[in-house]
Design a protein around this motif. Sequence first.
Motif, PDB file in Angstrom:
ATOM      1  N   GLY A  94      -3.870 -18.931  -4.306  1.00  0.00           N
ATOM      2  CA  GLY A  94      -2.578 -18.246  -4.286  1.00  0.00           C
ATOM      3  C   GLY A  94      -1.535 -19.208  -3.742  1.00  0.00           C
ATOM      4  N   VAL A  95      -0.288 -18.990  -4.135  1.00  0.00           N
ATOM      5  CA  VAL A  95       0.766 -19.927  -3.708  1.00  0.00           C
ATOM      6  C   VAL A  95       0.932 -19.896  -2.182  1.00  0.00           C
ATOM      7  CG1 VAL A  95       2.095 -19.884  -5.870  1.00  0.00           C
ATOM      8  CG2 VAL A  95       2.526 -18.142  -4.121  1.00  0.00           C
ATOM      9  N   PRO A  96       1.472 -20.986  -1.611  1.00  0.00           N
ATOM     10  CA  PRO A  96       1.682 -20.977  -0.159  1.00  0.00           C
ATOM     11  C   PRO A  96       2.553 -19.776   0.237  1.00  0.00           C
ATOM     12  CG  PRO A  96       2.080 -23.166  -1.066  1.00  0.00           C
ATOM     13  CD  PRO A  96       1.887 -22.250  -2.232  1.00  0.00           C
ATOM     14  N   GLY A  97       2.174 -19.102   1.287  1.00  0.00           N
ATOM     15  CA  GLY A  97       2.956 -17.958   1.763  1.00  0.00           C
ATOM     16  C   GLY A  97       2.488 -16.615   1.233  1.00  0.00           C
ATOM     17  N   VAL A  98       1.553 -16.641   0.283  1.00  0.00           N
ATOM     18  CA  VAL A  98       1.076 -15.376  -0.290  1.00  0.00           C
ATOM     19  C   VAL A  98       0.227 -14.605   0.736  1.00  0.00           C
ATOM     20  CG1 VAL A  98      -1.046 -16.284  -1.360  1.00  0.00           C
ATOM     21  CG2 VAL A  98       0.105 -14.342  -2.400  1.00  0.00           C
ATOM     22  N   GLY A  99      -0.288 -15.349   1.708  1.00  0.00           N
ATOM     23  CA  GLY A  99      -1.074 -14.688   2.763  1.00  0.00           C
ATOM     24  C   GLY A  99      -2.552 -15.028   2.728  1.00  0.00           C
ATOM     25  N   LYS A 100      -2.874 -16.222   2.234  1.00  0.00           N
ATOM     26  CA  LYS A 100      -4.303 -16.596   2.116  1.00  0.00           C
ATOM     27  C   LYS A 100      -5.010 -16.589   3.473  1.00  0.00           C
ATOM     28  CE  LYS A 100      -3.375 -20.428  -0.014  1.00  0.00           C
ATOM     29  NZ  LYS A 100      -1.932 -20.141  -0.163  1.00  0.00           N
ATOM     30  N   SER A 101      -4.394 -17.259   4.455  1.00  0.00           N
ATOM     31  CA  SER A 101      -5.129 -17.337   5.727  1.00  0.00           C
ATOM     32  C   SER A 101      -5.172 -15.978   6.417  1.00  0.00           C
ATOM     33  CB  SER A 101      -4.597 -18.431   6.635  1.00  0.00           C
ATOM     34  OG  SER A 101      -3.232 -18.506   6.560  1.00  0.00           O
ATOM     35  N   THR A 102      -4.106 -15.200   6.290  1.00  0.00           N
ATOM     36  CA  THR A 102      -4.125 -13.856   6.885  1.00  0.00           C
ATOM     37  C   THR A 102      -5.191 -13.008   6.188  1.00  0.00           C
ATOM     38  OG1 THR A 102      -1.732 -14.154   7.031  1.00  0.00           O
ATOM     39  CG2 THR A 102      -2.579 -12.003   7.647  1.00  0.00           C
ATOM     40  N   PHE A 103      -5.271 -13.155   4.871  1.00  0.00           N
ATOM     41  CA  PHE A 103      -6.277 -12.407   4.102  1.00  0.00           C
ATOM     42  C   PHE A 103      -7.688 -12.838   4.509  1.00  0.00           C
ATOM     43  CE2 PHE A 103      -9.246 -12.158   0.597  1.00  0.00           C
ATOM     44  CZ  PHE A 103      -9.147 -10.827   0.210  1.00  0.00           C
ATOM     45  N   ASN A 233      -1.186  -8.912  -2.592  1.00  0.00           N
ATOM     46  CA  ASN A 233      -1.196  -8.796  -1.124  1.00  0.00           C
ATOM     47  C   ASN A 233       0.163  -8.277  -0.637  1.00  0.00           C
ATOM     48  OD1 ASN A 233      -2.296  -9.101   1.476  1.00  0.00           O
ATOM     49  ND2 ASN A 233      -1.363 -11.135   1.693  1.00  0.00           N
ATOM     50  N   LYS A 234       0.229  -8.018   0.617  1.00  0.00           N
ATOM     51  CA  LYS A 234       1.435  -7.533   1.301  1.00  0.00           C
ATOM     52  C   LYS A 234       1.838  -6.154   0.793  1.00  0.00           C
ATOM     53  CE  LYS A 234       2.976 -12.237   2.293  1.00  0.00           C
ATOM     54  NZ  LYS A 234       4.046 -13.134   2.645  1.00  0.00           N
ATOM     55  N   ALA A 235       0.847  -5.360   0.367  1.00  0.00           N
ATOM     56  CA  ALA A 235       1.127  -3.989  -0.052  1.00  0.00           C
ATOM     57  C   ALA A 235       1.206  -3.129   1.210  1.00  0.00           C
ATOM     58  CB  ALA A 235       0.048  -3.497  -1.012  1.00  0.00           C
ATOM     59  N   ASP A 236       2.312  -3.268   1.910  1.00  0.00           N
ATOM     60  CA  ASP A 236       2.515  -2.447   3.103  1.00  0.00           C
ATOM     61  C   ASP A 236       4.007  -2.145   3.234  1.00  0.00           C
ATOM     62  OD1 ASP A 236       3.486  -4.982   4.160  1.00  0.00           O
ATOM     63  OD2 ASP A 236       1.414  -5.451   4.701  1.00  0.00           O
ATOM     64  N   GLY A 237       4.341  -1.182   4.075  1.00  0.00           N
ATOM     65  CA  GLY A 237       5.745  -0.793   4.289  1.00  0.00           C
ATOM     66  C   GLY A 237       6.437  -0.442   2.979  1.00  0.00           C
ATOM     67  N   SER A 272      -3.347  -5.090   1.856  1.00  0.00           N
ATOM     68  CA  SER A 272      -2.493  -5.657   2.901  1.00  0.00           C
ATOM     69  C   SER A 272      -3.386  -6.372   3.897  1.00  0.00           C
ATOM     70  CB  SER A 272      -1.693  -4.557   3.611  1.00  0.00           C
ATOM     71  OG  SER A 272      -1.134  -5.102   4.795  1.00  0.00           O
ATOM     72  N   ALA A 273      -3.227  -7.671   3.936  1.00  0.00           N
ATOM     73  CA  ALA A 273      -4.026  -8.461   4.883  1.00  0.00           C
ATOM     74  C   ALA A 273      -3.580  -8.110   6.306  1.00  0.00           C
ATOM     75  CB  ALA A 273      -3.838  -9.948   4.614  1.00  0.00           C
ATOM     76  N   TYR A 274      -2.355  -7.611   6.407  1.00  0.00           N
ATOM     77  CA  TYR A 274      -1.754  -7.245   7.688  1.00  0.00           C
ATOM     78  C   TYR A 274      -2.394  -5.996   8.275  1.00  0.00           C
ATOM     79  CZ  TYR A 274       2.466  -9.037   9.930  1.00  0.00           C
ATOM     80  OH  TYR A 274       3.345  -9.708  10.736  1.00  0.00           O
TER      81      TYR A 274
HETATM   82  P1  GDP Z   1      -0.783 -18.777   3.211  1.00  0.00           P
HETATM   83  O1  GDP Z   1       0.236 -19.864   3.208  1.00  0.00           O
HETATM   84  O2  GDP Z   1      -1.068 -18.304   1.822  1.00  0.00           O
HETATM   85  O3  GDP Z   1      -2.034 -19.099   3.979  1.00  0.00           O
HETATM   86  O4  GDP Z   1      -0.085 -17.511   3.922  1.00  0.00           O
HETATM   87  P2  GDP Z   1      -0.191 -16.974   5.412  1.00  0.00           P
HETATM   88  O5  GDP Z   1      -1.456 -16.229   5.633  1.00  0.00           O
HETATM   89  O6  GDP Z   1       0.134 -18.065   6.351  1.00  0.00           O
HETATM   90  O7  GDP Z   1       0.965 -15.872   5.413  1.00  0.00           O
HETATM   91  C1  GDP Z   1       2.320 -16.197   5.141  1.00  0.00           C
HETATM   92  C2  GDP Z   1       3.222 -15.156   5.812  1.00  0.00           C
HETATM   93  O8  GDP Z   1       3.000 -13.875   5.231  1.00  0.00           O
HETATM   94  C3  GDP Z   1       2.934 -14.983   7.303  1.00  0.00           C
HETATM   95  O9  GDP Z   1       4.142 -14.793   7.956  1.00  0.00           O
HETATM   96  C4  GDP Z   1       2.091 -13.739   7.370  1.00  0.00           C
HETATM   97  O10 GDP Z   1       2.237 -13.072   8.592  1.00  0.00           O
HETATM   98  C5  GDP Z   1       2.644 -12.916   6.221  1.00  0.00           C
HETATM   99  N1  GDP Z   1       1.637 -12.004   5.645  1.00  0.00           N
HETATM  100  C6  GDP Z   1       0.391 -12.330   5.246  1.00  0.00           C
HETATM  101  N2  GDP Z   1      -0.254 -11.243   4.770  1.00  0.00           N
HETATM  102  C7  GDP Z   1       0.617 -10.208   4.869  1.00  0.00           C
HETATM  103  C8  GDP Z   1       0.538  -8.817   4.530  1.00  0.00           C
HETATM  104  O11 GDP Z   1      -0.458  -8.280   4.047  1.00  0.00           O
HETATM  105  N3  GDP Z   1       1.664  -8.063   4.742  1.00  0.00           N
HETATM  106  C9  GDP Z   1       2.795  -8.590   5.255  1.00  0.00           C
HETATM  107  N4  GDP Z   1       3.838  -7.778   5.424  1.00  0.00           N
HETATM  108  N5  GDP Z   1       2.907  -9.902   5.584  1.00  0.00           N
HETATM  109  C10 GDP Z   1       1.821 -10.700   5.406  1.00  0.00           C
END
Ligand code: GDP
Length: 362
Positions: A94-103, A233-237, A272-274
């Motif tokens: 997934g592109v940077p910022g998509v939430g890979k590490s959070t996921f 991802n980020k299916a929240d709020g 939502s990885a969050y």
């Molecule tokens: P990566 O670059 O793909 O590894 O992305 P990161 O995991 O670093 O996440 C990028 C940003 O998106 C961070 O600020 C996270 O807190 C935010 N983020 C990741 N997953 C979610 C999610 O499920 N929901 C929301 N609202 N934000 C998220």
Amino acid sequence: MNKDNHNKSALKVNKGIVQPSTVNKEALVSRSKVKKELTVDNYIQGIRDGNRSILAKAITLIESALPKHRILAQDIIEACLPLSGKSIRIGISGVPGVGKSTFIEAFGKNLTEQKHKVAVLAIDPSSSRSKGSILGDKTRMESLSRDKNAFIRPSPSAGSLGGVAQKTRETIILCEAAGFDIILVETVGVGQSETAVHSMVDFFLLLMLSGAGDELQGIKRGIMEMSDALIINKADGDNIDKAKMAKVQYANALHLFPPTPSGWTPQTDICSAYTGDGIDRVWDIIQEYIQLTQTSDYFTENRKQQEIQRLLENVEQRLLNQFYENPKIHDFMEKAKNSIANSERSVYSLIDELFKHYNNTK
Ligand code: GDP
């Protein structure tokens, strides 16, 4: 300073009991011995025992450019091979910022809570990550990195994509031998590294965002096409409805792709990885895929094909190296380049001569 003053000063040295050295010399000697004498057997035993520090050291040997390390690493890999292969290998892109590490953090915790042992590896040939960023990665996945059933290893820093991919494949073998039954290989969804990751995993998961304008978000069609699941991802709020809409759009887009060789219909879903919502479903999807492909034998067949592909790539690489490292070929090539630059010869006649020359040097 008179004598009296000197005695009161903090600079004075009292004659007292001689303190034992704070350095335990015996321990130091035995530790350095262990360090020096870590044999192939020590490594193998440590890996079998699931010792993460020995596993990490063995991976460092794989990543080392020193020939003596490479030889040691090859012996360790050979010995670990019969113990490997029993995991589920999952690529996550997934592109940077998509939430890979959070996921990965949320997904990995979910799995370790279910008594799985999870190894997280990464492929990012574009990065010049150094040791310092190992810490960076640890803080990215803070709670997973503290989990004793997880092992996180950042991308090998240097080298070509082929080299990095090879090292990651070898690292997978060691992690499996160490008892990790789920291997997650993370990559950045922007280039060729997806193809490399796809060729070493059983399941390829693409993380996406909703409502980011162009729904393809710079992800090449080919990457979507090789994905077994597209997870928004980020299916929240406020984002939930948009994510649901994106899910439908992606599902429609996937219908247009040709059927997959596995017989699996790629799935789309939201999470939502969050908040952790939907993370369970992702694991359900992967398990369904594994069940389907194990029943049809595609799972084993695919791994065999991946190995064959690896064999061919290695042969090609070796042949190329051998060819260009041959001094006679090197000289011939230099002359050939000159002949072409001076319009003296055609490429085709040179190639004929080159191979005649090569066959004679063998
Ligand atoms: P990566 O670059 O793909 O590894 O992305 P990161 O995991 O670093 O996440 C990028 C940003 O998106 C961070 O600020 C996270 O807190 C935010 N983020 C990741 N997953 C979610 C999610 O499920 N929901 C929301 N609202 N934000 C998220």
